[in-house]
Design a protein around this motif. Structure first.
Motif, PDB file in Angstrom:
ATOM      1  N   PHE A 217     -13.453  -2.775  37.858  1.00 54.75           N
ATOM      2  CA  PHE A 217     -13.829  -4.082  37.303  1.00 54.75           C
ATOM      3  C   PHE A 217     -14.240  -3.936  35.841  1.00 54.75           C
ATOM      4  N   LYS A 218     -15.082  -2.952  35.563  1.00 60.71           N
ATOM      5  CA  LYS A 218     -15.574  -2.776  34.183  1.00 60.71           C
ATOM      6  C   LYS A 218     -14.475  -2.241  33.274  1.00 60.71           C
ATOM      7  N   GLY A 219     -13.638  -1.352  33.820  1.00 66.52           N
ATOM      8  CA  GLY A 219     -12.559  -0.803  33.008  1.00 66.52           C
ATOM      9  C   GLY A 219     -11.456  -1.797  32.708  1.00 66.52           C
ATOM     10  N   SER A 220     -11.383  -2.862  33.503  1.00 66.77           N
ATOM     11  CA  SER A 220     -10.327  -3.864  33.326  1.00 66.77           C
ATOM     12  C   SER A 220     -10.791  -5.083  32.535  1.00 66.77           C
ATOM     13  N   ARG A 221     -12.034  -5.031  32.061  1.00 69.40           N
ATOM     14  CA  ARG A 221     -12.540  -6.170  31.282  1.00 69.40           C
ATOM     15  C   ARG A 221     -11.670  -6.369  30.042  1.00 69.40           C
ATOM     16  N   LYS A 223      -8.680  -7.619  30.268  1.00 71.83           N
ATOM     17  CA  LYS A 223      -7.329  -7.803  30.782  1.00 71.83           C
ATOM     18  C   LYS A 223      -7.232  -9.048  31.654  1.00 71.83           C
ATOM     19  N   ALA A 224      -8.377  -9.526  32.116  1.00 74.93           N
ATOM     20  CA  ALA A 224      -8.446 -10.758  32.911  1.00 74.93           C
ATOM     21  C   ALA A 224      -9.871 -11.275  32.820  1.00 74.93           C
ATOM     22  N   SER A 225     -10.085 -12.505  33.230  1.00 74.31           N
ATOM     23  CA  SER A 225     -11.427 -13.082  33.167  1.00 74.31           C
ATOM     24  C   SER A 225     -12.354 -12.408  34.173  1.00 74.31           C
ATOM     25  N   LYS A 226     -13.657 -12.536  33.951  1.00 73.64           N
ATOM     26  CA  LYS A 226     -14.646 -11.963  34.874  1.00 73.64           C
ATOM     27  C   LYS A 226     -14.479 -12.532  36.280  1.00 73.64           C
ATOM     28  N   THR A 227     -14.224 -13.819  36.344  1.00 73.37           N
ATOM     29  CA  THR A 227     -14.086 -14.464  37.648  1.00 73.37           C
ATOM     30  C   THR A 227     -12.894 -13.899  38.417  1.00 73.37           C
ATOM     31  N   ARG A 228     -11.765 -13.765  37.703  1.00 73.41           N
ATOM     32  CA  ARG A 228     -10.562 -13.252  38.362  1.00 73.41           C
ATOM     33  C   ARG A 228     -10.773 -11.802  38.805  1.00 73.41           C
ATOM     34  N   LEU A 229     -11.367 -10.991  37.960  1.00 74.88           N
ATOM     35  CA  LEU A 229     -11.596  -9.584  38.299  1.00 74.88           C
ATOM     36  C   LEU A 229     -12.559  -9.460  39.482  1.00 74.88           C
ATOM     37  N   PHE A 230     -13.580 -10.307  39.510  1.00 76.15           N
ATOM     38  CA  PHE A 230     -14.527 -10.271  40.624  1.00 76.15           C
ATOM     39  C   PHE A 230     -13.821 -10.625  41.934  1.00 76.15           C
ATOM     40  N   CYS A 231     -12.936 -11.605  41.884  1.00 74.45           N
ATOM     41  CA  CYS A 231     -12.162 -11.975  43.083  1.00 74.45           C
ATOM     42  C   CYS A 231     -11.244 -10.837  43.504  1.00 74.45           C
ATOM     43  N   TYR A 232     -10.656 -10.141  42.520  1.00 69.48           N
ATOM     44  CA  TYR A 232      -9.812  -8.986  42.835  1.00 69.48           C
ATOM     45  C   TYR A 232     -10.619  -7.906  43.543  1.00 69.48           C
ATOM     46  N   VAL A 233     -11.828  -7.685  43.069  1.00 72.39           N
ATOM     47  CA  VAL A 233     -12.702  -6.674  43.672  1.00 72.39           C
ATOM     48  C   VAL A 233     -12.977  -7.031  45.136  1.00 72.39           C
ATOM     49  N   VAL A 377      -9.974 -12.268  26.614  1.00 66.93           N
ATOM     50  CA  VAL A 377      -8.878 -11.743  27.422  1.00 66.93           C
ATOM     51  C   VAL A 377      -7.682 -11.479  26.526  1.00 66.93           C
ATOM     52  N   GLU A 378      -7.199 -10.215  26.573  1.00 70.25           N
ATOM     53  CA  GLU A 378      -6.031  -9.844  25.794  1.00 70.25           C
ATOM     54  C   GLU A 378      -4.781 -10.446  26.423  1.00 70.25           C
ATOM     55  N   GLU A 379      -3.874 -10.897  25.568  1.00 64.84           N
ATOM     56  CA  GLU A 379      -2.630 -11.437  26.084  1.00 64.84           C
ATOM     57  C   GLU A 379      -1.703 -10.292  26.459  1.00 64.84           C
ATOM     58  N   SER A 380      -1.039 -10.431  27.580  1.00 60.96           N
ATOM     59  CA  SER A 380      -0.076  -9.413  27.994  1.00 60.96           C
ATOM     60  C   SER A 380       1.136  -9.462  27.077  1.00 60.96           C
ATOM     61  N   SER A 381       1.915  -8.378  27.052  1.00 58.39           N
ATOM     62  CA  SER A 381       3.094  -8.318  26.186  1.00 58.39           C
ATOM     63  C   SER A 381       4.103  -9.409  26.532  1.00 58.39           C
ATOM     64  N   THR A 382       4.226  -9.703  27.818  1.00 57.47           N
ATOM     65  CA  THR A 382       5.178 -10.733  28.252  1.00 57.47           C
ATOM     66  C   THR A 382       4.763 -12.092  27.726  1.00 57.47           C
ATOM     67  N   GLU A 383       3.455 -12.391  27.863  1.00 59.76           N
ATOM     68  CA  GLU A 383       2.952 -13.681  27.392  1.00 59.76           C
ATOM     69  C   GLU A 383       3.062 -13.769  25.869  1.00 59.76           C
ATOM     70  N   ALA A 384       2.816 -12.633  25.188  1.00 60.23           N
ATOM     71  CA  ALA A 384       2.903 -12.625  23.725  1.00 60.23           C
ATOM     72  C   ALA A 384       4.342 -12.855  23.276  1.00 60.23           C
ATOM     73  N   ASP A 385       5.297 -12.243  23.976  1.00 56.94           N
ATOM     74  CA  ASP A 385       6.709 -12.421  23.629  1.00 56.94           C
ATOM     75  C   ASP A 385       7.141 -13.867  23.823  1.00 56.94           C
ATOM     76  N   LYS A 386       6.681 -14.467  24.926  1.00 58.85           N
ATOM     77  CA  LYS A 386       7.023 -15.872  25.176  1.00 58.85           C
ATOM     78  C   LYS A 386       6.483 -16.756  24.085  1.00 58.85           C
ATOM     79  N   LEU A 387       5.220 -16.458  23.668  1.00 61.87           N
ATOM     80  CA  LEU A 387       4.580 -17.267  22.643  1.00 61.87           C
ATOM     81  C   LEU A 387       5.323 -17.104  21.322  1.00 61.87           C
TER      82      LEU A 387
END
Length: 395
Positions: A217-221, A223-233, A377-387
């Motif tokens: 969770f802490k290492g993935s901060r 890359k996604a929101s806190k709420t999403r990461l907490f749900c993943y956990v 939250v950093e944008e993923s490469s895919t999202e950045a390419d689309k943008l």
């Protein structure tokens, strides 16, 4: 590198600290906790039910109150109510003096029986200690009543020889202490300790899992929101709970062979146990990181005594008793005792586990929401390419 330099490294200092810390923690927790055996046996609650209207019943009840090493003795309770309390482990022993006790003693027609009823679906120390007490009391009463019967018989000096054997038998069987066991367990220490071992297997796995998943969770901060990461956990913990519980329950059935009708009940209990213990142990890790494991292990050690598998709550010293009220292990162990061996519903313990888990999860949500600082939250490469593609001019 010199040895003195090696000793000054972070790893060496950590190893030295942990070796000293856990030696002190384990001995400092276990030795005081187990000193309650047999010292605190007098704190166990029991009931003496006298249904005999004759003089002998009252005398026996009075003698029992003086001889039995218990301070909490209920005498104004019916036998039915006392046995119900015994099933719920609210009492450790029920002594019942029947209606015909005095009559049988006076006539000497049949052995006079007092029932000593114990519940085996509970702390192992309680049943073994109570059995020792019952044996000692029965030996005393057997000698006492044999002497009283002998005195009454010997007053008649003109006893025909043909009646000698019958009279001797009456002296020998003038008193019988009947030990009644409810919710008897199958033979084998593995059966007595199964509720504790199932619970500890889930707790230990959940504690290690909490350290690892909160680390992710802490290492993935970012890359996604806190709420999403907490749900993943939580979702990952649930997945681990299902898989590990299937494995643990399977081994328990392979070795102990409990009733097949209880399989899904035990499996569900084990999954719930994992999730509750996961959130319970994750609190300190969410709060202070991996350092929280230093505190989680002593808390685990305390719960091995506070879970009620070895000691009943009445025998525990105050720190262990306090822990039993907030400990998921206590409610899990007692729920397993009720489900696997008892004659009562495990529902009250299951709901208590759910409450502990809900409170623990709420605390974790509060820690994540207010203590962990938000990170963009950093944008993923895919999202950045689309943008990028959407903003390029078309020709």
């Amino acid at each position: 590198m010199k040895f003195t330099q090696f000793l000054k490294t972070k790893g060496a200092i950590g190893a030295i600290f942990m070796g000293i810390f856990y030696a002190v923690a384990m001995l400092g927790i276990f030795l005081p906790g187990y000193s309650a055996i047999p010292g605190n046996i007098d704190k166990l609650p029991i009931a003496i039910v006298n249904d005999d209207a004759g003089e002998y019943g009252a005398k026996i009840a009075d003698q029992l109150q003086k001889k039995l090493p218990f301070k909490k003795i209920e005498t104004d309770v019916t036998n039915k109510k006392a046995l119900k309390d015994l099933e719920h482990n609210d009492l450790a022993l029920v002594v019942h003096i029947p209606k015909t006790f005095s009559k049988n003693v006076q006539k000497g027609e049949t052995p006079s029986s007092i029932d000593f009823t114990i519940n085996e679906a509970g702390a192992t120390t309680v049943s073994s200690s109570i059995n020792s007490v019952i044996t000692a009391i029965n030996n005393q009463f057997s000698t006492q009543f044999s002497q009283q019967t002998a005195q009454g018989i010997l007053m008649n000096v003109n006893v025909p020889k043909e009646q000698a054997a019958e009279l001797a038998k009456k002296i020998e069987t003038s008193y019988v202490g009947n030990v009644v066991k409810i919710n008897e367990m199958p033979d084998g220490m593995n059966n007595n300790m199964l509720p504790m071992f199932l619970t500890m297997a889930g707790y230990t796995g959940a504690m290690i899992g909490a350290m690892q998943l909160v680390g992710v969770f802490k290492g993935s901060r970012g890359k996604a929101s806190k709420t999403r990461l907490f749900c993943y956990v939580q979702l990952t913990a649930l997945l681990v709970a299902v898989i590990s519980s299937l494995a643990g329950t399977g081994i328990a059935y392979l070795i102990n062979k409990p009733s097949g009708s209880l399989f899904f009940s035990v499996l569900g209990h084990q999954i719930l146990n994992y999730m509750v213990c996961f959130n319970f142990t994750a609190i300190l890790i969410f709060l202070v990181g991996e350092v929280g494991m230093i505190f989680n292990l002593p808390i685990l050690l305390i719960q091995t005594l506070a879970n009620g598998a070895t000691l009943s709550r009445d025998m525990m010293y105050l720190p262990y008793k306090w822990m039993s009220y907030i400990s998921p292990m206590y409610y899990s162990v007692q729920g397993y005792f009720a489900d696997l061996y008892g004659s009562i519903s495990a529902s009250p313990y299951i709901w208590s586990m759910i409450l502990v888990g809900a409170v623990a999860m709420l605390i974790n949500i509060i820690i994540v929401a207010f203590i962990h600082k938000p990170i963009p939250v950093e944008e993923s490469s895919t999202e950045a390419d689309k943008l990028k593609n959407s903003t390029e001019p078309t020709i």
